[in-house]
Write an enzyme that holds these catalytic residues in place. Sequence first.
Site, PDB file in Angstrom:
ATOM      1  N   ASN A  37      81.401  76.903  64.680  1.00 45.53           N
ATOM      2  CA  ASN A  37      82.061  75.655  64.321  1.00 45.53           C
ATOM      3  C   ASN A  37      83.042  75.908  63.182  1.00 45.53           C
ATOM      4  O   ASN A  37      83.869  76.821  63.322  1.00 45.53           O
ATOM      5  CB  ASN A  37      81.111  74.466  64.142  1.00 45.53           C
ATOM      6  CG  ASN A  37      79.974  74.621  63.180  1.00 45.53           C
ATOM      7  OD1 ASN A  37      79.015  75.309  63.455  1.00 45.53           O
ATOM      8  ND2 ASN A  37      80.035  73.955  62.048  1.00 45.53           N
ATOM      9  N   ASP A  38      83.011  75.180  62.113  1.00 43.81           N
ATOM     10  CA  ASP A  38      84.108  75.154  61.135  1.00 43.81           C
ATOM     11  C   ASP A  38      84.685  76.523  60.734  1.00 43.81           C
ATOM     12  O   ASP A  38      83.930  77.461  60.468  1.00 43.81           O
ATOM     13  CB  ASP A  38      83.630  74.544  59.807  1.00 43.81           C
ATOM     14  CG  ASP A  38      82.786  73.325  59.983  1.00 43.81           C
ATOM     15  OD1 ASP A  38      82.654  72.830  61.103  1.00 43.81           O
ATOM     16  OD2 ASP A  38      82.232  72.867  58.968  1.00 43.81           O
ATOM     17  N   GLN A  54      81.502  79.239  60.722  1.00 39.08           N
ATOM     18  CA  GLN A  54      80.112  78.858  60.934  1.00 39.08           C
ATOM     19  C   GLN A  54      79.684  79.477  62.259  1.00 39.08           C
ATOM     20  O   GLN A  54      80.343  79.262  63.287  1.00 39.08           O
ATOM     21  CB  GLN A  54      80.002  77.329  60.975  1.00 39.08           C
ATOM     22  CG  GLN A  54      80.243  76.674  59.636  1.00 39.08           C
ATOM     23  CD  GLN A  54      79.065  76.881  58.689  1.00 39.08           C
ATOM     24  OE1 GLN A  54      78.082  76.169  58.746  1.00 39.08           O
ATOM     25  NE2 GLN A  54      79.159  77.878  57.814  1.00 39.08           N
ATOM     26  N   SER A  98      79.355  75.542  55.381  1.00 39.86           N
ATOM     27  CA  SER A  98      80.787  75.796  55.199  1.00 39.86           C
ATOM     28  C   SER A  98      81.196  76.017  53.756  1.00 39.86           C
ATOM     29  O   SER A  98      80.556  75.523  52.815  1.00 39.86           O
ATOM     30  CB  SER A  98      81.589  74.637  55.774  1.00 39.86           C
ATOM     31  OG  SER A  98      81.607  74.767  57.164  1.00 39.86           O
ATOM     32  N   ARG A 166      78.430  69.082  50.133  1.00 42.48           N
ATOM     33  CA  ARG A 166      78.719  70.360  50.807  1.00 42.48           C
ATOM     34  C   ARG A 166      80.199  70.663  51.006  1.00 42.48           C
ATOM     35  O   ARG A 166      81.053  69.823  50.802  1.00 42.48           O
ATOM     36  CB  ARG A 166      78.015  70.393  52.165  1.00 42.48           C
ATOM     37  CG  ARG A 166      78.412  69.284  53.121  1.00 42.48           C
ATOM     38  CD  ARG A 166      77.609  69.426  54.439  1.00 42.48           C
ATOM     39  NE  ARG A 166      77.856  68.312  55.325  1.00 42.48           N
ATOM     40  CZ  ARG A 166      77.165  67.174  55.346  1.00 42.48           C
ATOM     41  NH1 ARG A 166      76.159  67.006  54.516  1.00 42.48           N
ATOM     42  NH2 ARG A 166      77.477  66.209  56.193  1.00 42.48           N
ATOM     43  N   ASP A 167      80.422  71.891  51.470  1.00 37.50           N
ATOM     44  CA  ASP A 167      81.711  72.397  51.943  1.00 37.50           C
ATOM     45  C   ASP A 167      82.728  72.585  50.818  1.00 37.50           C
ATOM     46  O   ASP A 167      83.831  72.011  50.848  1.00 37.50           O
ATOM     47  CB  ASP A 167      82.303  71.472  53.032  1.00 37.50           C
ATOM     48  CG  ASP A 167      81.296  71.131  54.126  1.00 37.50           C
ATOM     49  OD1 ASP A 167      80.358  71.931  54.324  1.00 37.50           O
ATOM     50  OD2 ASP A 167      81.429  70.066  54.761  1.00 37.50           O
ATOM     51  N   GLU A 221      83.387  65.286  55.269  1.00 41.20           N
ATOM     52  CA  GLU A 221      83.053  66.708  55.307  1.00 41.20           C
ATOM     53  C   GLU A 221      84.314  67.559  55.114  1.00 41.20           C
ATOM     54  O   GLU A 221      85.431  67.115  55.360  1.00 41.20           O
ATOM     55  CB  GLU A 221      82.405  67.052  56.658  1.00 41.20           C
ATOM     56  CG  GLU A 221      81.085  66.323  56.885  1.00 41.20           C
ATOM     57  CD  GLU A 221      80.337  66.839  58.112  1.00 41.20           C
ATOM     58  OE1 GLU A 221      79.146  67.148  57.975  1.00 41.20           O
ATOM     59  OE2 GLU A 221      80.936  66.914  59.195  1.00 41.20           O
TER      60      GLU A 221
END
Length: 494
Positions: A37-38, A54, A98, A166-167, A221
């Site tokens: 993913n990301d 990810q 992430s 997060r991230d 996000e």
Amino acid sequence: MISKKLQRARDFEKKYIPYVEEELPKFHVTGGIGWINDPNGFSAYKDEYHLFYQYYPYDVKWGPMHWGHVKTKDFIKWERIPVAMAPDQDYDKDGVFSGSAVEMPDGRHLLMYTGVRNVRRRNGKLESFQTQCIAIGDGVNYKKYDGNPVIRGDQVPDNGSVNDFRDPKIWMEDGIYYAVIGNRAEDDSGTILLYQSKDAVNWEFVSHLASCHNQYGKMWECPDFFSLDDKHVILTSPQEMKSLGLEFHPGNANVCLIGTYDRDIHHLMRENVQAIDYGLDFYAPQTLLAKDGRRIMIGWMQNWETSGSHLQNQRFLGQMTIPRELHIKDGRLFQNPVRELENYRTIKTAYKNVLISGESTLPGISGRYIDMTITIRPGNESVMYKWFKINVARDGECHTSIRFKPETNLMRVDRTQSGLPCDIVHMRDFPVYPRNGQIKLRLIMDRYSLEIFVNDGEQAASFVIYTPLDAKYINFISDGSVLIDVEKYDLEID
Ligand code: FRU
């Protein structure tokens, strides 16, 4: 010392990716095997560009997150590097989520990410604790910092959530590290926290750079923040978005906030809010500043809602968009494929002023690895055409259509017949803005994807199409008469 979990992932990749290589897109990044993913850690390091993502190598669905790793010199040809990080510490045992990367002044590569630790509560529910961690390395091997986490839950201000925190996106300015981090605020919607540090280890909270106030979805996000031309821009991916006209679709959406940065209060004063990408498959983009000053963005060309969709026996799931050069023009975000793509153009087929009325094909206009620009204008000024359609990735059974209606200025991309065996959302409408009565579309196709750039980058729309590769034909259909120019290049990436 490499942990068992990291070694296992590295061995797994080495063993299985060679068998999958033939099935992969040619110039869009995938994990090689398993799920991605990301995009993470998209950064200039030494004389190359690195990208992490990810990654769960062991299945084509999300699992405990690792960071996969590739690098490039030109954003088109990518080289695989062994997995960089695995969830192998107590503070990130449930996921290396992430984050981002930056080159340190001493030449080392610094990764900053979210460590996830789940705790089971008495009622049986899992509670996820998210903290920010760092790892330092040389472009291949990375060591997690012994004092991790470097930003803990007790450093979240104003009753912000410690479960949705997060991230981090890190950058350096005048010798100071900054990071923006997504957080769920007291009002239950997204906010972006700005932190700063002299050494990347001791961080202090600076400000709420921007907040959602329940206007654009909930948790924000994967924030990114940068200056672009004479503006400042935030990119973020809201969860639980409600649709807002045709600009923002429901679910996991993407938002670009454009404005002026008030440095006294460290806050973005918003001037325009728009979607980043109008397609079905786009989420969690991240940018870097290239050595020549270009701001380049890459996104996950998939979405949580559409991510269950793939072919039987498929051994990889998830790919990145083509990296895109960003600009602001007339207060809007513009994006175009990196110019390096043009180095991979081979055979050119071009037509000017072709009259389409009903259905037509054009000799030489077909393919699944193409860079094709089509300009569309009325064939007859006094009787406007009703609609014009391009069908790509077509054979007797499959096609994906791109349709423009001048009366409403709506573009519709429909991949219902693209061959996907699941009933997820397959169609998206978005408004476009003709110039002097013309619409210009640039289509980039690479095996299982279709990226559309409208009017020299004023809008972009990304779609995954899992259509068998022999469905490579293209036709044009109109209701009424239309004049088109077509310029098509085959792309050859060895
Ligand atoms: C966005 C996201 C991030 C998180 C990661 C986990 O797609 O949910 O917020 O860090 O994916 O894989």
